[in-house]
Design an enzyme around this catalytic site. Structure first.
Site, short mmCIF file in Angstrom:
data_model
loop_
_atom_site.label_atom_id
_atom_site.label_comp_id
_atom_site.label_asym_id
_atom_site.label_seq_id
_atom_site.Cartn_x
_atom_site.Cartn_y
_atom_site.Cartn_z
N HIS A 38 -46.87 7.20 -25.06
CA HIS A 38 -48.20 7.30 -25.65
C HIS A 38 -48.25 8.36 -26.73
O HIS A 38 -47.41 9.26 -26.75
CB HIS A 38 -49.24 7.66 -24.58
CG HIS A 38 -49.03 9.04 -24.02
ND1 HIS A 38 -48.11 9.33 -23.04
CD2 HIS A 38 -49.62 10.23 -24.33
CE1 HIS A 38 -48.14 10.62 -22.76
NE2 HIS A 38 -49.05 11.20 -23.54
N HIS A 53 -47.88 13.01 -31.91
CA HIS A 53 -46.53 12.96 -31.37
C HIS A 53 -46.49 12.08 -30.13
O HIS A 53 -47.52 11.81 -29.52
CB HIS A 53 -46.03 14.37 -31.01
CG HIS A 53 -46.78 14.98 -29.88
ND1 HIS A 53 -48.00 15.60 -30.05
CD2 HIS A 53 -46.51 15.04 -28.55
CE1 HIS A 53 -48.44 16.02 -28.87
NE2 HIS A 53 -47.55 15.68 -27.94
#
Length: 176
Positions: free
Chosen positions: A41, A114
């Site tokens: 994710h 990120h």
């Protein structure tokens, strides 16, 4: 009786092809370096403590009208974990800011999109080895691109094993 509050996060989920690729890399890194298992994710909103009802209401409200968007990786970095870093394009940043606004999350630093690849309590030297291993296992991972078309609400209570982390809701974004 009020529902018990939890820490909730909003995640951008990769499409299946990218999820499978990243998950394989994460599993290989974890088998070599340890650490807990978690779903691939990009964090859109970091942990905010809310009741379940409030979290779901805010999530639904935040997702309303949000369009799918593209993300482009630009390399791997080492911090407290091993991360695949993505370009903070206007769409990526705007989606996070929009959702943070709905969740009342005030960011203290610039948004750094990120995807964590490995959470492990490693020395800097071992983390560097994990970074090198990641590029050996998937030599083009640092150039990963995909369209985010789903956001998810997760419980992300503080938990070293991450076993308490679980998906609560998922929302399909409007096509680009």
């Amino acid at each position: 009786m009020a529902s018990e509050a939890h820490a909730y996060s909003v995640w951008a989920l990769p499409p299946e092809e990218a999820r499978v690729r990243v998950k394989k890399l994460m599993d290989n890194l974890r088998s070599e370096f340890g650490g807990p298992e978690f779903d691939p994710h990009l964090t859109v909103v970091r942990a905010v403590t809310l009741t379940p009802e409030d979290a779901l209401d805010r999530f639904r409200s935040a997702c309303n009208g949000v369009k799918a968007y593209s993300v482009h990786a630009r390399g791997i970095s080492i911090g407290t974990c091993l991360n695949l870093i993505f370009d903070p394009t206007p769409q990526v940043v705007a989606t996070s800011e929009h959702c943070c606004g709905h969740f009342g999350f005030n960011r203290t630093a610039a948004y750094r999109p990120h995807m964590s690849l490995l959470y492990a309590d490693l020395t800097n030297e071992m983390m560097k080895k994990a970074e090198e291993r990641a590029t050996i296992l998937d030599d083009s991972i640092a150039n990963l691109c995909f369209t985010v078309n789903r956001l998810a609400l997760y419980i992300t209570d503080e938990d070293k094993t991450l076993k308490s982390w679980k998906k609560v809701a998922e929302y399909e974004l409007q096509p680009i």
